[in-house]
Design a protein around this motif. Structure first.
Motif, PDB file in Angstrom:
ATOM      1  N   LYS A 126       7.821  17.581   3.913  1.00  0.00           N
ATOM      2  CA  LYS A 126       8.972  16.910   4.503  1.00  0.00           C
ATOM      3  C   LYS A 126       8.704  15.413   4.412  1.00  0.00           C
ATOM      4  CE  LYS A 126      11.319  16.160   8.913  1.00  0.00           C
ATOM      5  NZ  LYS A 126      11.297  16.428  10.377  1.00  0.00           N
ATOM      6  N   LYS A 152      10.351  11.169   4.097  1.00  0.00           N
ATOM      7  CA  LYS A 152      11.425  10.201   4.280  1.00  0.00           C
ATOM      8  C   LYS A 152      11.241   9.095   3.252  1.00  0.00           C
ATOM      9  CE  LYS A 152      13.717   7.131   7.590  1.00  0.00           C
ATOM     10  NZ  LYS A 152      13.810   6.679   9.004  1.00  0.00           N
ATOM     11  N   ILE A 157      11.315   5.505   2.303  1.00  0.00           N
ATOM     12  CA  ILE A 157      11.339   4.230   3.026  1.00  0.00           C
ATOM     13  C   ILE A 157      11.571   3.045   2.097  1.00  0.00           C
ATOM     14  CG2 ILE A 157       9.955   5.039   4.958  1.00  0.00           C
ATOM     15  CD1 ILE A 157       7.550   3.681   3.685  1.00  0.00           C
ATOM     16  N   LEU A 191       7.259   7.089  -0.030  1.00  0.00           N
ATOM     17  CA  LEU A 191       7.582   8.166   0.894  1.00  0.00           C
ATOM     18  C   LEU A 191       6.616   8.166   2.067  1.00  0.00           C
ATOM     19  CD1 LEU A 191       7.933  11.108  -1.689  1.00  0.00           C
ATOM     20  CD2 LEU A 191       9.691   9.486  -0.970  1.00  0.00           C
ATOM     21  N   ASP A 248       5.524  10.860   5.619  1.00  0.00           N
ATOM     22  CA  ASP A 248       5.803  12.065   6.396  1.00  0.00           C
ATOM     23  C   ASP A 248       5.433  11.819   7.851  1.00  0.00           C
ATOM     24  OD1 ASP A 248       3.055  12.231   6.501  1.00  0.00           O
ATOM     25  OD2 ASP A 248       2.889  14.008   5.252  1.00  0.00           O
ATOM     26  N   ASP A 249       5.733  12.764   8.710  1.00  0.00           N
ATOM     27  CA  ASP A 249       5.503  12.569  10.144  1.00  0.00           C
ATOM     28  C   ASP A 249       4.036  12.361  10.462  1.00  0.00           C
ATOM     29  OD1 ASP A 249       8.191  12.852  10.604  1.00  0.00           O
ATOM     30  OD2 ASP A 249       8.073  15.000  11.033  1.00  0.00           O
ATOM     31  N   ARG A 276      17.405   5.790   0.141  1.00  0.00           N
ATOM     32  CA  ARG A 276      16.589   5.125   1.161  1.00  0.00           C
ATOM     33  C   ARG A 276      17.060   5.559   2.544  1.00  0.00           C
ATOM     34  NH1 ARG A 276      16.902   0.166   4.115  1.00  0.00           N
ATOM     35  NH2 ARG A 276      18.821  -0.427   3.035  1.00  0.00           N
ATOM     36  N   ASN A 277      16.111   5.836   3.414  1.00  0.00           N
ATOM     37  CA  ASN A 277      16.318   6.337   4.780  1.00  0.00           C
ATOM     38  C   ASN A 277      16.627   7.824   4.819  1.00  0.00           C
ATOM     39  OD1 ASN A 277      15.885   3.798   5.903  1.00  0.00           O
ATOM     40  ND2 ASN A 277      18.045   3.251   5.789  1.00  0.00           N
ATOM     41  N   GLY A 278      16.765   8.461   3.658  1.00  0.00           N
ATOM     42  CA  GLY A 278      17.019   9.884   3.636  1.00  0.00           C
ATOM     43  C   GLY A 278      15.765  10.693   3.902  1.00  0.00           C
ATOM     44  N   GLU A 279      15.928  11.847   4.547  1.00  0.00           N
ATOM     45  CA  GLU A 279      14.830  12.783   4.784  1.00  0.00           C
ATOM     46  C   GLU A 279      15.074  14.040   3.947  1.00  0.00           C
ATOM     47  OE1 GLU A 279      14.222  13.528   8.909  1.00  0.00           O
ATOM     48  OE2 GLU A 279      13.867  11.424   9.399  1.00  0.00           O
ATOM     49  N   TYR A 280      13.999  14.523   3.303  1.00  0.00           N
ATOM     50  CA  TYR A 280      14.153  15.612   2.348  1.00  0.00           C
ATOM     51  C   TYR A 280      13.015  16.611   2.466  1.00  0.00           C
ATOM     52  CZ  TYR A 280      17.290  12.186   0.272  1.00  0.00           C
ATOM     53  OH  TYR A 280      18.282  11.272   0.079  1.00  0.00           O
TER      54      TYR A 280
END
Length: 247
Positions: free
Chosen positions: A21, A23, A25, A44, A46-47, A76-80
């Motif tokens: 997962k 994001k 940036i 990219l 991740d958490d 940009r700013n999308g989470e995938y």
């Protein structure tokens, strides 16, 4: 049951199947390497990496024929949710630490968006009057403005003797009673050279995305690898600014 995602720090060139997962940036404009295909770089996170060390990000690149294919699939700013992308050693010039790896998107990769709200991924335009005058603020800023003047390119030399190219754009909007300065540097400047050369002919309403604060001849918003120029912005804010300028 929540899917189990593999942390970015555990990916390497021995990893065959994985699901992560991420994001986006940063997302650069497509670049042309001498004697090589075009490429596009993204950063990219991740958490887990974000929690452990906000400064550690994995790099990934999109090459040539894949640029158009993934132009809108990775924003940009999308989470995938990203599955089964190719992992390879990061080029030394792009690595931020030893033994770093890159994620390369190819035909076997699978990308599933985790955010479906288009407004969360689109430009988040800020009025000039609301922009913090803080050169150390790391938040990326999107602006919408009327172009007043564009300077000619000039060379700036660092204390190490490295040459940087810079070009300044002076803009205004309905919230600001004087001109606002944006500095475009190096690759971003070269990517948009043709567009910038056409601007002095008319007062264009333009969008400039992903700028950051910088101390250069006072406070200025400056370009980074993610900076993009939108020559014909759309939406309510763009329409309102065009109407304000006409009045």
């Amino acid at each position: 049951m929540k899917p189990e995602y593999k942390p970015l720090k555990e990916l390497n060139d021995k990893t065959l199947k994985h699901k992560t997962k991420v994001k986006v940036i940063h997302k650069s404009s497509p670049q042309q390497s001498p004697n090589k295909p075009r490429y596009q770089r993204l950063l990219l996170k991740d958490d887990e990496v974000h929690i452990l060390n906000a400064g550690i990000h994995n790099e990934r690149s999109i090459f040539d024929s894949d640029i158009e294919k993934y132009a809108e699939a990775l924003e940009r700013n999308g989470e995938y949710e990203l599955s089964n992308a190719m992992i390879s050693a990061a080029p030394p010039q792009h690595a931020s630490r030893p033994n770093e790896y890159s994620i390369i998107i190819n035909a076997r990769a699978q990308i599933s968006p985790l955010i479906t709200d288009a407004t969360a991924l689109g430009p988040q335009y800020q009025a000039f009057a609301t922009i913090p005058r803080d050169a150390f603020n790391t938040k990326l800023i999107d602006i919408l403005g009327v172009v007043i003047y564009v300077t000619a390119p000039k060379a700036i030399y660092t204390s190490q003797g490295i040459e940087d190219s810079v070009r300044e754009i002076y803009l205004t909007d309905h919230s600001y009673d004087r001109q606002f300065t944006v500095s475009l540097w190096n690759d971003v400047l070269r990517t948009h050279e043709e567009t910038l050369n056409s601007w002095p002919d008319s007062f264009n309403v333009v969008g400039v995305l992903a700028l950051t604060g910088r101390s250069y001849k006072g406070f200025t918003l400056s370009s980074i690898m993610s900076t993009r120029i939108i020559t014909n912005p759309e939406g309510e804010k763009a329409d309102a600014l065009k109407a304000w300028y006409v009045r």
